[in-house]
Design an enzyme around this catalytic site. Structure first.
Site, PDB file in Angstrom:
ATOM      1  N   HIS A 286      -5.999  18.648  53.544  1.00 33.29           N
ATOM      2  CA  HIS A 286      -5.585  17.260  53.299  1.00 33.29           C
ATOM      3  C   HIS A 286      -5.509  16.482  54.623  1.00 33.29           C
ATOM      4  O   HIS A 286      -5.888  15.315  54.679  1.00 33.29           O
ATOM      5  CB  HIS A 286      -4.235  17.222  52.577  1.00 33.29           C
ATOM      6  CG  HIS A 286      -4.283  17.870  51.216  1.00 33.29           C
ATOM      7  ND1 HIS A 286      -5.303  17.661  50.323  1.00 33.29           N
ATOM      8  CD2 HIS A 286      -3.434  18.749  50.595  1.00 33.29           C
ATOM      9  CE1 HIS A 286      -5.081  18.354  49.212  1.00 33.29           C
ATOM     10  NE2 HIS A 286      -3.957  19.033  49.359  1.00 33.29           N
TER      11      HIS A 286
ATOM     12  N   ASP B 209     -12.441  14.945  46.552  1.00 27.38           N
ATOM     13  CA  ASP B 209     -12.125  16.288  46.074  1.00 27.38           C
ATOM     14  C   ASP B 209     -12.643  17.347  47.052  1.00 27.38           C
ATOM     15  O   ASP B 209     -13.605  17.113  47.782  1.00 27.38           O
ATOM     16  CB  ASP B 209     -12.771  16.479  44.690  1.00 27.38           C
ATOM     17  CG  ASP B 209     -12.181  17.657  43.942  1.00 27.38           C
ATOM     18  OD1 ASP B 209     -11.145  18.200  44.380  1.00 27.38           O
ATOM     19  OD2 ASP B 209     -12.757  18.035  42.905  1.00 27.38           O
TER      20      ASP B 209
ATOM     21  N   LEU C 201     -12.116  -6.228  53.479  1.00 31.38           N
ATOM     22  CA  LEU C 201     -12.120  -5.159  52.475  1.00 31.38           C
ATOM     23  C   LEU C 201     -10.757  -5.025  51.784  1.00 31.38           C
ATOM     24  O   LEU C 201      -9.723  -5.053  52.458  1.00 31.38           O
ATOM     25  CB  LEU C 201     -12.462  -3.828  53.173  1.00 31.38           C
ATOM     26  CG  LEU C 201     -12.347  -2.557  52.319  1.00 31.38           C
ATOM     27  CD1 LEU C 201     -13.549  -2.405  51.400  1.00 31.38           C
ATOM     28  CD2 LEU C 201     -12.216  -1.307  53.195  1.00 31.38           C
TER      29      LEU C 201
END
Ligand code: FPP
Length: 238
Positions: free
Chosen positions: A30, A13, A124
């Site tokens: 972004h 955020d 991962l």
């Protein structure tokens, strides 16, 4: 290193506010957020985290101004297409959770390609929550369970936490032990409502475009200093 969470979930955020503070457009935030994604994926791999879930776009985010939504979709598709070879080289498996039917066709295809290409990787697991909301997921799970009961494949009495978890988008993925949210907001905003039941929450003022490995390490140290009791007493868990 012996007390690491297997699974970290992050609400990324603060991109918009970070951009605004510099007199820039929200999309600028972004784009810089993608740099943080790359750095945190690298750090998580290096530290040995097994699952990393990133909240990239919520069901509610569809209501943002059209230019921001279109810009974000382009950013997701371009970033994923560009990063897949590197992710694959690093043995990272990509998975997407959310109502992907709402995405434009070219985006759906890019995500499906990235998922297939990295499906056999064993390092991962990077889970990207896109067009995702926890309530949507709970309703979908309920529908799927109801359908199985209706078909006679499942007895009502057999429904338990494990059965419910198997019907979620995160099927097969252990619950996150640590949830991080950046930029000072202290809420979970419809993220992994079932899975975060016992997660430790870590909130930081740092905005996502500035979040780096050292911030992740700080969150991990804080996590390790907490006593996780799962409803028991302190004496019992010690
Ligand atoms: C929240 O900040 C951020 C988003 C809604 C988008 C997050 C997306 C990225 C970081 C790009 C990730 C890319 C990939 C490939 C996963 P906000 O816009 O709500 O910021 P604000 O609260 O300051 O307005």
């Amino acid at each position: 290193m012996t007390r690491l969470p297997k699974h970290i979930a992050i609400i990324m955020d603060g991109n918009g506010r970070w951009a605004k503070d510099q007199g820039q457009d929200r999309l600028f935030g972004h784009y810089h957020g993608v740099v943080s994604v790359r750095k945190i994926v690298e750090a998580a791999t290096e530290i040995g985290i097994q699952y990393l879930t990133l909240y990239a776009f919520s069901t509610e985010n569809w209501d943002r101004p059209e230019a921001e939504v279109t810009g974000l979709m382009t950013l997701f598709v371009d970033t994923i297409a560009k990063e897949v070879p590197d992710l694959h080289k690093n043995n990272i498996k990509l998975q997407f959770i959310g109502n992907l039917n709402m995405l434009p066709d070219h985006a759906k295809k890019a995500l499906a390609d990235a998922t297939t290409q990295t499906a056999q990787n064993t390092g991962l697991t990077l889970v990207i929550a896109l067009s995702y909301s926890g309530r949507w997921e709970l309703i979908e799970a309920t529908k799927s369970i109801a359908q199985k009961v209706k078909n006679g494949e499942l007895a009502v009495e057999a429904i338990n936490e494990e059965v419910f978890a198997e019907n979620l988008a995160t099927k097969g993925i252990p619950d996150p032990e640590l949830m991080i949210r950046t930029s000072g907001e202290c809420r979970i905003s419809n993220f992994l409502l079932f899975q975060l039941a016992y997660a430790e929450f870590y909130f930081t003022e740092t905005r996502w475009p500035e979040f780096r490995k050292e911030h992740l390490v700080e969150a991990l140290l804080q996590y390790q200093s907490r006593e996780r009791r799962f409803g028991k007493t302190s004496a019992q868990v010690q």
